[in-house]
Design a protein around this motif. Sequence first.
Motif, PDB file in Angstrom:
ATOM      1  N   THR A 289      -9.208  -0.069   5.083  1.00 29.03           N
ATOM      2  CA  THR A 289      -7.891   0.017   4.469  1.00 29.03           C
ATOM      3  C   THR A 289      -7.295  -1.344   4.156  1.00 29.03           C
ATOM      4  O   THR A 289      -6.127  -1.430   3.840  1.00 29.03           O
TER       5      THR A 289
ATOM      6  N   GLN B 144       1.697   0.653 -11.379  1.00 28.75           N
ATOM      7  CA  GLN B 144       0.475   0.358 -10.636  1.00 28.75           C
ATOM      8  C   GLN B 144      -0.204  -0.893 -11.177  1.00 28.75           C
ATOM      9  O   GLN B 144      -0.762  -1.680 -10.412  1.00 28.75           O
TER      10      GLN B 144
ATOM     11  N   SER C   5       0.826  -1.205   0.000  1.00 27.54           N
ATOM     12  CA  SER C   5       0.000   0.000   0.000  1.00 27.54           C
ATOM     13  C   SER C   5       0.864   1.260   0.000  1.00 27.54           C
ATOM     14  O   SER C   5       0.495   2.257  -0.623  1.00 27.54           O
ATOM     15  N   TYR C   6       2.023   1.220   0.673  1.00 23.57           N
ATOM     16  CA  TYR C   6       2.927   2.379   0.652  1.00 23.57           C
ATOM     17  C   TYR C   6       3.484   2.603  -0.744  1.00 23.57           C
ATOM     18  O   TYR C   6       3.553   3.747  -1.220  1.00 23.57           O
TER      19      TYR C   6
ATOM     20  N   PHE D  76       2.031   1.704  -3.489  1.00 20.34           N
ATOM     21  CA  PHE D  76       0.904   2.183  -4.289  1.00 20.34           C
ATOM     22  C   PHE D  76       0.681   3.682  -4.072  1.00 20.34           C
ATOM     23  O   PHE D  76       0.479   4.432  -5.036  1.00 20.34           O
ATOM     24  N   TYR D  77       0.721   4.125  -2.822  1.00 17.41           N
ATOM     25  CA  TYR D  77       0.524   5.551  -2.545  1.00 17.41           C
ATOM     26  C   TYR D  77       1.655   6.404  -3.113  1.00 17.41           C
ATOM     27  O   TYR D  77       1.413   7.511  -3.615  1.00 17.41           O
TER      28      TYR D  77
ATOM     29  N   SER E 275      -6.200  -4.504   2.116  1.00 21.14           N
ATOM     30  CA  SER E 275      -5.809  -4.595   0.714  1.00 21.14           C
ATOM     31  C   SER E 275      -6.495  -5.789   0.067  1.00 21.14           C
ATOM     32  O   SER E 275      -6.916  -6.725   0.723  1.00 21.14           O
TER      33      SER E 275
END
Length: 171
Positions: free
Chosen positions: A115, A43, A3-4, A6-7, A117
């Motif tokens: 949140t 992504q 997720s990090y 991705f952000y 995933s």
Amino acid sequence: MLSYIFYILSGLTILTAIMMIAARNPVHSVLYLIITFFLISGQYLLMNAQFLFVVNIIVYAGAIMVLFLFVLMLLNLNKETEPQKSMKTKLAGVISGGLLLVNLLGALVKSNSSTESLPITDVGLVKNLGMVLFTDFVVPFEISSILFLAAMVGAVLVGKRHKGEMEAISE
């Protein structure tokens, strides 16, 4: 951890897209667009869509961007030939940007606020895409291949010049 990443990729994608729009030089704008396409491909890779990752790099970051750069170099744009933006153009940009913002806010409201995933599955693998293409969609796949073949033959025939035309051109 994913997720990090991705952000970070999302933030960089938005930043390079804004830089692409804000760039004064058209060549710099195209280069920012290439970087944006590479970040979007990253992504796709995070979402386990390897086929889309490869196609995005080959088609968009490769072929389309070479075409854009070629056209920009061919046009030889400078400040004197660049058209001035009218008030209608600016208003259309503000309206379309506002509609995009409303769409984004609507998607955020409708989305899950959790949140957690998504589980990584075999959804985006080329093997599964091939199985679906050659079982469920074999007839449309074959029809499109015949259309592409006809388009290639037509392009060759249109591009081929007759012997008499070639002699007339060389004189």
